[in-house]
Enzyme design. Structure first.
Site, PDB file in Angstrom:
ATOM      1  CG  HIS A  77    -120.970 -65.887  24.844  1.00 25.86           C
ATOM      2  ND1 HIS A  77    -120.269 -64.647  24.252  1.00 25.86           N
ATOM      3  CD2 HIS A  77    -120.192 -66.954  23.749  1.00 25.86           C
ATOM      4  CE1 HIS A  77    -119.619 -64.504  23.225  1.00 25.86           C
ATOM      5  NE2 HIS A  77    -119.783 -66.069  22.844  1.00 25.86           N
ATOM      6  CG  ASP A 194    -118.857 -64.531  19.112  1.00 25.80           C
ATOM      7  OD1 ASP A 194    -119.569 -65.473  20.013  1.00 25.80           O
ATOM      8  OD2 ASP A 194    -117.471 -64.495  19.221  1.00 25.80           O
ATOM      9  CD  GLU A 228    -116.903 -67.318  24.699  1.00 24.49           C
ATOM     10  OE1 GLU A 228    -116.252 -68.135  24.033  1.00 24.49           O
ATOM     11  OE2 GLU A 228    -116.913 -66.025  24.334  1.00 24.49           O
ATOM     12  CD  GLU A 229    -116.321 -63.117  22.825  1.00 20.58           C
ATOM     13  OE1 GLU A 229    -115.180 -63.581  22.588  1.00 20.58           O
ATOM     14  OE2 GLU A 229    -116.990 -63.026  22.064  1.00 20.58           O
ATOM     15  CG  ASP A 249    -119.896 -69.138  21.118  1.00 22.45           C
ATOM     16  OD1 ASP A 249    -120.393 -68.394  20.039  1.00 22.45           O
ATOM     17  OD2 ASP A 249    -119.464 -68.872  21.908  1.00 22.45           O
ATOM     18  CG  HIS A 329    -114.084 -62.116  17.523  1.00 19.03           C
ATOM     19  ND1 HIS A 329    -113.211 -62.511  18.703  1.00 19.03           N
ATOM     20  CD2 HIS A 329    -115.360 -62.781  18.147  1.00 19.03           C
ATOM     21  CE1 HIS A 329    -113.892 -63.270  19.832  1.00 19.03           C
ATOM     22  NE2 HIS A 329    -115.227 -63.208  19.417  1.00 19.03           N
TER      23      HIS A 329
HETATM   24 ZN   LIG Z   1    -118.878 -66.685  20.946  1.00 20.02          ZN
END
Ligand SMILES: [Zn+2]
Length: 352
Positions: A77, A194, A228-229, A249, A329
């Site tokens: 993603h 990510d 995706e998030e 991922d 994150h």
């Molecule tokens: Zn991810």
């Protein structure tokens, strides 16, 4: 290794160049066209791919294989964490609403860009509303970070809501966090590894086969997801007849987790339950045969686009692999070793 094909070399320089460029291209969930276009341009260098976009804005590339009887897909993603303007405050500063799941302290003090709905860019930074130690003393450390206590200070002269509106800013404008990309001693330190690291893995794998004049064993669909998030990027964009879906991922590193920044990881279970045992076994066997450094892990608070496809009714074996990313994150970091290991794993999968 007599019965399996040798792996072609991985162009690490290409991988890191592409990754750095993509990391510097803002793409908060819902505002991903710049990063989709950046990736599309990179894919266009490989004429064997048939590239298209879905109505929802994801990027799809069909890669004809040696065989077509058990087609596969890879997904990664391009969307990232970010924010949206929730409210313009009386003093001209902005309240935000989060896009994706993260803690406000993970972006406190970070530079940001507001994309106005009429195409302008306004710079600023994300701060606690009581930011000055000389004015607020212990409140600076004691105040709980929340949607209500965090704000954007704009790099423009504005002390009133009307002055901020005059800049073109309105509720609903997208806000991207500065990635602060740095490559040092093989480490890649940046926000949004990510999942941009895995897009780079995918591109480097395509280039490895392309440069060696090789085709994937089966026709393979490359799916660059853009939601995706928020949990539904993988819910569309795959042909119904795919037999396998390999989700790329990042692996989550932390206390109690086997994953690290120097290995690829296969995730056998996350918040959505176990991945597909048969495909996991096949991937582990490939990693063993090709001596790819990998870990096996379980992520306690994690979901993926592969599971989004399962929830949408997709009938494919789904697995998840990716490079170890520290402080996910948050201000993330990985190492080139993990990126190369993941890319090799993808190449091994494509060829077998
Ligand atoms: Zn991810």
């Amino acid at each position: 290794m007599a019965d399996i094909p040798d792996l072609p070399p991985i162009d690490t320089h290409y991988m890191l160049e592409f990754l750095t460029g993509l990391l510097k291209t803002p793409s908060p969930t819902g505002f991903t066209d710049l990063a989709i276009a950046f990736t599309e341009q990179a894919l266009a260098a490989f004429p064997e791919l048939e590239i298209s976009r879905t109505h929802k804005g994801a990027l799809i590339a069909k890669w004809p294989g040696k065989q077509d009887d058990a087609p596969r897909a890879l997904t990664a993603h391009v969307d990232t964490l970010g924010a949206m303007v929730k409210e313009i405050k009386y003093n001209g500063r902005l309240k935000l609403t989060k896009l994706g799941g993260f803690a406000w302290n993970a972006v406190e003090g970070e530079g940001c860009t507001v994309f106005t709905h009429d195409g302008k860019i306004v710079r600023g930074s994300i701060l606690l509303y009581k930011a000055s130690s000389h004015v607020h003393s212990s409140d600076v450390s004691d105040t709980k970070r929340s949607d209500d206590t965090m704000e954007v200070r704009l790099d423009a002269i504005t002390h009133y809501a009307s002055a901020t509106r005059a800049l073109g800013i309105e509720v609903g404008d997208f806000v991207a966090f500065d990635p602060r990309v740095e490559v040092t001693n093989g480490f890649v330190r940046s926000r949004h590894l990510d999942d941009k690291a895995c897009i780079a893995n995918m591109l480097a794998a395509i280039k490895a086969l392309h440069d060696a004049g090789l085709k994937p064993a089966q026709t393979t669909y490359l799916h660059i997801s853009n939601y995706e998030e928020v949990g539904h990027g993988g819910a569309h964009g795959f042909p119904a007849d795919i037999h396998e879906l390999l989700t790329l991922d990042m692996a989550a590193i932390g206390e109690g987790q086997p994953s690290d920044e120097f290995h690829a990881t296969i995730c056998v279970k996350d918040s959505g339950g176990p991945y597909h045992y048969g495909l996991n076994q096949k991937l582990r066997k490939l990693a063993d045969e090709y001596e790819i450094p990998y870990k096996v892990d379980i992520y306690p608070y994690y979901g993926s686009d592969g599971e989004a496809w399962w929830r949408a009714g997709g009938d494919a074996a789904v697995s998840l692999i990716g490079p170890g990313v520290d402080a996910s994150h948050n201000y993330e970091r990985t190492h080139t070793d993990a990126l190369v290991a993941t890319t090799k794993w993808v190449v091994a999968y494509l060829l077998n």
